[in-house]
Write a protein that holds these residues in place. Sequence first.
Motif, PDB file in Angstrom:
ATOM      1  N   VAL A   1       0.691  -1.294  -0.012  1.00  0.00           N
ATOM      2  CA  VAL A   1      -0.041  -0.030  -0.030  1.00  0.00           C
ATOM      3  C   VAL A   1       0.856   1.245  -0.098  1.00  0.00           C
ATOM      4  O   VAL A   1       1.940   1.325   0.483  1.00  0.00           O
ATOM      5  N   ALA A   2       0.580   2.101  -0.891  1.00  0.00           N
ATOM      6  CA  ALA A   2       1.199   3.373  -0.800  1.00  0.00           C
ATOM      7  C   ALA A   2       1.387   4.262   0.685  1.00  0.00           C
ATOM      8  O   ALA A   2       0.462   4.063   1.499  1.00  0.00           O
TER       9      ALA A   2
ATOM     10  N   PRO B   1      -6.641 -11.434  13.346  1.00  0.00           N
ATOM     11  CA  PRO B   1      -6.393 -10.362  13.993  1.00  0.00           C
ATOM     12  C   PRO B   1      -6.505  -8.944  13.460  1.00  0.00           C
ATOM     13  O   PRO B   1      -6.359  -8.882  12.296  1.00  0.00           O
ATOM     14  N   ASN B   2      -6.837  -7.963  13.982  1.00  0.00           N
ATOM     15  CA  ASN B   2      -6.995  -6.572  13.359  1.00  0.00           C
ATOM     16  C   ASN B   2      -5.424  -6.254  12.932  1.00  0.00           C
ATOM     17  O   ASN B   2      -4.548  -6.443  13.464  1.00  0.00           O
ATOM     18  N   GLY B   3      -5.465  -5.589  11.655  1.00  0.00           N
ATOM     19  CA  GLY B   3      -4.127  -5.107  11.239  1.00  0.00           C
ATOM     20  C   GLY B   3      -3.292  -6.390  10.461  1.00  0.00           C
ATOM     21  O   GLY B   3      -2.232  -6.205   9.940  1.00  0.00           O
ATOM     22  N   SER B   4      -4.083  -7.505  10.363  1.00  0.00           N
ATOM     23  CA  SER B   4      -3.318  -8.695   9.637  1.00  0.00           C
ATOM     24  C   SER B   4      -3.317  -8.505   8.078  1.00  0.00           C
ATOM     25  O   SER B   4      -2.613  -9.327   7.437  1.00  0.00           O
ATOM     26  N   GLY B   5      -4.259  -7.572   7.718  1.00  0.00           N
ATOM     27  CA  GLY B   5      -4.230  -7.662   6.022  1.00  0.00           C
ATOM     28  C   GLY B   5      -5.407  -8.076   5.553  1.00  0.00           C
ATOM     29  O   GLY B   5      -5.341  -8.041   4.129  1.00  0.00           O
ATOM     30  N   LYS B   6      -6.536  -8.259   6.345  1.00  0.00           N
ATOM     31  CA  LYS B   6      -7.737  -8.852   5.498  1.00  0.00           C
ATOM     32  C   LYS B   6      -8.289  -7.873   4.560  1.00  0.00           C
ATOM     33  O   LYS B   6      -8.741  -8.272   3.572  1.00  0.00           O
ATOM     34  N   SER B   7      -8.526  -6.869   5.203  1.00  0.00           N
ATOM     35  CA  SER B   7      -9.106  -5.616   4.117  1.00  0.00           C
ATOM     36  C   SER B   7      -8.394  -5.536   2.890  1.00  0.00           C
ATOM     37  O   SER B   7      -8.967  -5.077   1.896  1.00  0.00           O
ATOM     38  N   THR B   8      -7.057  -5.565   3.211  1.00  0.00           N
ATOM     39  CA  THR B   8      -6.095  -5.397   2.213  1.00  0.00           C
ATOM     40  C   THR B   8      -6.444  -6.561   0.963  1.00  0.00           C
ATOM     41  O   THR B   8      -6.423  -6.177  -0.061  1.00  0.00           O
TER      42      THR B   8
ATOM     43  N   PRO C   1       1.349   6.573   3.427  1.00  0.00           N
ATOM     44  CA  PRO C   1       0.802   8.023   3.778  1.00  0.00           C
ATOM     45  C   PRO C   1       1.930   9.101   3.627  1.00  0.00           C
ATOM     46  O   PRO C   1       1.859  10.139   3.119  1.00  0.00           O
TER      47      PRO C   1
ATOM     48  N   ILE D   1       4.383   0.263   1.935  1.00  0.00           N
ATOM     49  CA  ILE D   1       4.149  -0.644   2.884  1.00  0.00           C
ATOM     50  C   ILE D   1       3.966  -1.930   2.497  1.00  0.00           C
ATOM     51  O   ILE D   1       2.866  -2.180   1.731  1.00  0.00           O
TER      52      ILE D   1
ATOM     53  N   ILE E   1       2.234  -5.391   2.711  1.00  0.00           N
ATOM     54  CA  ILE E   1       1.144  -5.912   3.488  1.00  0.00           C
ATOM     55  C   ILE E   1       0.609  -7.457   3.488  1.00  0.00           C
ATOM     56  O   ILE E   1       0.917  -8.245   4.127  1.00  0.00           O
TER      57      ILE E   1
ATOM     58  N   LYS F   1      -5.394   2.142  -4.426  1.00  0.00           N
ATOM     59  CA  LYS F   1      -4.057   2.414  -3.584  1.00  0.00           C
ATOM     60  C   LYS F   1      -3.521   1.077  -3.175  1.00  0.00           C
ATOM     61  O   LYS F   1      -2.246   1.059  -2.773  1.00  0.00           O
ATOM     62  N   TYR F   2      -3.792   0.073  -3.580  1.00  0.00           N
ATOM     63  CA  TYR F   2      -3.158  -1.181  -3.087  1.00  0.00           C
ATOM     64  C   TYR F   2      -2.591  -2.056  -4.498  1.00  0.00           C
ATOM     65  O   TYR F   2      -3.411  -2.075  -5.525  1.00  0.00           O
TER      66      TYR F   2
HETATM   67  N1  LIG Z   1      -4.063   3.030   2.926  1.00  0.00           N
HETATM   68  C1  LIG Z   1      -3.396   2.590   3.909  1.00  0.00           C
HETATM   69  N2  LIG Z   1      -2.390   3.357   4.422  1.00  0.00           N
HETATM   70  C2  LIG Z   1      -1.675   2.781   5.160  1.00  0.00           C
HETATM   71  N3  LIG Z   1      -1.422   1.664   6.010  1.00  0.00           N
HETATM   72  C3  LIG Z   1      -2.446   0.912   5.636  1.00  0.00           C
HETATM   73  C4  LIG Z   1      -3.462   1.077   4.521  1.00  0.00           C
HETATM   74  N4  LIG Z   1      -4.164   0.220   4.318  1.00  0.00           N
HETATM   75  C5  LIG Z   1      -3.783  -0.846   5.364  1.00  0.00           C
HETATM   76  N5  LIG Z   1      -2.874  -0.246   5.982  1.00  0.00           N
HETATM   77  C6  LIG Z   1      -2.087  -1.017   6.872  1.00  0.00           C
HETATM   78  O1  LIG Z   1      -1.924  -2.425   6.484  1.00  0.00           O
HETATM   79  C7  LIG Z   1      -2.290  -3.234   7.847  1.00  0.00           C
HETATM   80  C8  LIG Z   1      -3.294  -4.134   7.414  1.00  0.00           C
HETATM   81  O2  LIG Z   1      -4.470  -3.448   7.390  1.00  0.00           O
HETATM   82  P1  LIG Z   1      -5.956  -4.180   7.018  1.00  0.00           P
HETATM   83  O3  LIG Z   1      -5.941  -4.751   5.763  1.00  0.00           O
HETATM   84  O4  LIG Z   1      -6.820  -2.950   6.949  1.00  0.00           O
HETATM   85  O5  LIG Z   1      -5.979  -5.282   8.157  1.00  0.00           O
HETATM   86  P2  LIG Z   1      -7.447  -5.983   8.729  1.00  0.00           P
HETATM   87  O6  LIG Z   1      -8.487  -5.771   7.700  1.00  0.00           O
HETATM   88  O7  LIG Z   1      -6.959  -7.336   9.071  1.00  0.00           O
HETATM   89  O8  LIG Z   1      -7.695  -5.289  10.091  1.00  0.00           O
HETATM   90  C9  LIG Z   1      -2.454  -2.241   9.006  1.00  0.00           C
HETATM   91  O9  LIG Z   1      -1.052  -2.194   9.557  1.00  0.00           O
HETATM   92  C10 LIG Z   1      -2.765  -1.016   8.382  1.00  0.00           C
HETATM   93  O10 LIG Z   1      -2.711  -0.119   9.162  1.00  0.00           O
END
Ligand SMILES: Nc1ncnc2c1ncn2[C@@H]1O[C@H](COP(=O)(O)OP(=O)(O)O)[C@@H](O)[C@H]1O
Length: 256
Positions: free
Chosen positions: A13-14, A44-51, A16, A23, A25, A61-62
């Motif tokens: 991901v780009a 867990p939170n932050g593991s990259g599921k939404s990514t 910020p 970064i 992911i 952005k991804y």
């Molecule tokens: N657009 C973004 N800019 C910066 N960091 C991002 C962005 N999207 C995701 N991240 C980072 O990538 C990691 C995984 O995020 P995410 O995919 O949302 O996890 P989950 O859905 O499992 O909680 C996190 O550390 C998050 O902060």
Amino acid sequence: MSTLEIRDLHVDVANPDESAEPIHILDGVDLTVNSGETHAIMGPNGSGKSTLSYAIAGHPKYEVTSGSITLDGENVLEMSVDERARAGLFLAMQYPVEVPGVSMSNFLRTAATAVRGEAPKLRHWVKEVKGAMTDLGIEQAFAERSVNEGFSGGEKKRHEILQLALLHPKIAILDETDSGLDVDALRVVSEGVNRYRDQDNGGVLLITHYTRILRYIKPDFVHVFVGGRIVESGGPELADELEASGYERFTAKAQA
Ligand SMILES: Nc1ncnc2c1ncn2[C@@H]1O[C@H](COP(=O)(O)OP(=O)(O)O)[C@@H](O)[C@H]1O
Ligand SMILES: [Mg+2]
């Protein structure tokens, strides 16, 4: 019969801070989802599921740096976002966006027209929408409200599933559709997902970090997602283990 195939997917991901490196992911995701199957991705939170869900849907952005995503052998990564939708991919977002000034009825009809390639016949369509709204316990008055504007969390999630019911995708990715739902809304939303799976023979990728929704939507496969990849796959019993012991055993494994 359709197949979504994800192979060794790496996604950045780009940053910020634009002067800094992107970064990393997703770190090598392998997953195959067939029609009629339900896969739960739990992590867990932050593991990259939404990514993962954004990478499949084509969020700009991804960036996919390596690996592949195909739907029935077609290269998804070469498709634009709307081509992915037309090909049969659907994403219910963790945080649905508000679109002030666009009524739900307009939005749904426009989406159905785009996905089907022709405008649904009006009389049929009105019936279809009414039926789907009734199924999901959404009051008819919602049709004239702006998309998601001022909706409660539960109303937004019902609206995502309303789209699922009307668009009939081949594969649906549901990103934490259960978060913020009370028990009644959870049941209604789950019934909507089960109807989609049973009537459309849809493939479901259910992203969640609570096992609660799995009481209503029975997964065929459970994947534990830690540190940007799947660290273990199994059947429903894996969810029972997570319920009992949490993610600790798996986070240790990801760091090893
Ligand atoms: N657009 C973004 N800019 C910066 N960091 C991002 C962005 N999207 C995701 N991240 C980072 O990538 C990691 C995984 O995020 P995410 O995919 O949302 O996890 P989950 O859905 O499992 O909680 C996190 O550390 C998050 O902060
Ligand atoms: Mg998420």
